[in-house]
Design a protein around this motif. Structure first.
Motif, mmCIF file in Angstrom:
data_model
loop_
_atom_site.group_PDB
_atom_site.id
_atom_site.type_symbol
_atom_site.label_atom_id
_atom_site.label_comp_id
_atom_site.label_asym_id
_atom_site.label_seq_id
_atom_site.Cartn_x
_atom_site.Cartn_y
_atom_site.Cartn_z
ATOM 1 N N LYS A 4 1.904 15.276 -1.829
ATOM 2 C CA LYS A 4 1.065 15.697 -0.669
ATOM 3 C C LYS A 4 1.551 15.944 1.028
ATOM 4 O O LYS A 4 0.928 17.012 1.959
ATOM 5 C CB LYS A 4 -0.185 15.042 -1.131
ATOM 6 C CG LYS A 4 -0.778 15.006 -2.291
ATOM 7 C CD LYS A 4 -1.963 14.536 -2.033
ATOM 8 C CE LYS A 4 -2.497 14.398 -3.337
ATOM 9 N NZ LYS A 4 -3.939 14.629 -3.710
ATOM 10 N N PHE A 9 -2.888 12.862 2.043
ATOM 11 C CA PHE A 9 -2.973 12.228 1.247
ATOM 12 C C PHE A 9 -4.142 11.186 2.603
ATOM 13 O O PHE A 9 -3.740 10.832 3.756
ATOM 14 C CB PHE A 9 -2.213 11.060 0.967
ATOM 15 C CG PHE A 9 -0.751 10.515 1.997
ATOM 16 C CD1 PHE A 9 -1.429 8.829 2.412
ATOM 17 C CD2 PHE A 9 -0.053 11.284 2.642
ATOM 18 C CE1 PHE A 9 -0.035 8.320 3.015
ATOM 19 C CE2 PHE A 9 0.833 10.631 3.452
ATOM 20 C CZ PHE A 9 0.524 9.301 3.525
ATOM 21 N N ASN A 13 -6.680 7.683 -2.406
ATOM 22 C CA ASN A 13 -4.920 8.799 -3.021
ATOM 23 C C ASN A 13 -4.082 7.441 -3.128
ATOM 24 O O ASN A 13 -3.806 7.194 -4.487
ATOM 25 C CB ASN A 13 -4.195 9.631 -2.356
ATOM 26 C CG ASN A 13 -5.120 11.068 -2.428
ATOM 27 O OD1 ASN A 13 -5.405 11.120 -1.400
ATOM 28 N ND2 ASN A 13 -5.574 11.573 -3.012
ATOM 29 N N LYS A 16 -5.793 5.390 -5.994
ATOM 30 C CA LYS A 16 -5.288 5.148 -7.084
ATOM 31 C C LYS A 16 -3.739 5.759 -7.568
ATOM 32 O O LYS A 16 -4.367 4.648 -8.754
ATOM 33 C CB LYS A 16 -5.554 7.043 -7.213
ATOM 34 C CG LYS A 16 -5.473 7.241 -8.574
ATOM 35 C CD LYS A 16 -6.351 8.949 -8.253
ATOM 36 C CE LYS A 16 -7.518 9.644 -7.690
ATOM 37 N NZ LYS A 16 -7.697 11.021 -7.512
ATOM 38 N N ASN A 17 -3.554 5.208 -7.043
ATOM 39 C CA ASN A 17 -2.247 4.631 -7.336
ATOM 40 C C ASN A 17 -2.052 3.566 -7.470
ATOM 41 O O ASN A 17 -1.085 3.129 -8.857
ATOM 42 C CB ASN A 17 -1.007 5.675 -6.121
ATOM 43 C CG ASN A 17 -0.404 7.584 -6.880
ATOM 44 O OD1 ASN A 17 -0.740 7.757 -7.360
ATOM 45 N ND2 ASN A 17 0.226 7.846 -5.655
#
Length: 182
Positions: A4, A9, A13, A16-17
């Protein structure tokens, strides 16, 4: 950042990763640890070889989004390309981590020694300030040492991208594709 860009980001984000890769990284760490321990039990040299060869495993799982088996074999292929450099990198980074951790541990050792010397004489009352100071220094030392352990993964990530660039030249391939498109 790769997907991104610099400002594209958010913390969401990243989280989530983290949740996406947590179980795979945990499983890979356990299995590779057992493999390295088994190699070390056989003899020290196979354990060192396996440790260096599997050092890129977690980096590959995260950056290439590969399964454990695919990342396992790719780690061996990439690490064998630069095996001695990875060994040197790990030794140097762990030496730096050790020295910095030792710098933060020295005050803890001095305070603990002082505390122990005071506790040998039951007639001396140990001030509460020493107890609180010892607790605070221990917490800070533990925090810094834990934080420093991340450096090895950062160094291995840089080495991973170094090997990929030398072996597969992805930026060169991207430049060629851009030239073909223009």
């Amino acid at each position: 950042y790769i997907e991104k860009g610099k400002d594209g980001f958010t913390l969401e984000n990243i989280w989530k990763n983290v949740t996406k890769y947590f179980m795979r990284v945990l499983g890979a760490s356990i299995v590779s640890g057992l493999v390295i321990i088994a190699g070390t039990i056989m003899c020290i040299i196979p354990g060192i070889y396996l440790g260096i060869s599997l050092s890129l495993l977690i980096v590959i799982i995260i950056f290439e989004d590969k399964s454990f088996g695919a990342a396992f074999s790719r780690s061996f292929k990439l690490a064998n390309y630069h095996w001695w450099w990875i060994l040197l990198l790990i030794i140097v980074v762990y030496a730096i981590i050790y020295v910095v951790s030792l710098i933060f541990a020295i005050p803890q050792m001095i305070i603990t020694l002082t505390y122990q010397m005071h506790s040998l004489n039951p007639s001396l009352d140990i001030p509460d300030s020493i107890k609180y100071l010892m607790a605070a220094v221990t917490i800070i030392s533990t925090f810094v040492t834990t934080l420093l352990s991340v450096i090895i993964y950062v160094a291995l990530s840089f080495e991973y991208f170094n090997i990929i660039e030398k072996k597969e030249s992805p930026s060169l391939l991207n430049k060629i594709e851009e030239m073909e498109n223009n």
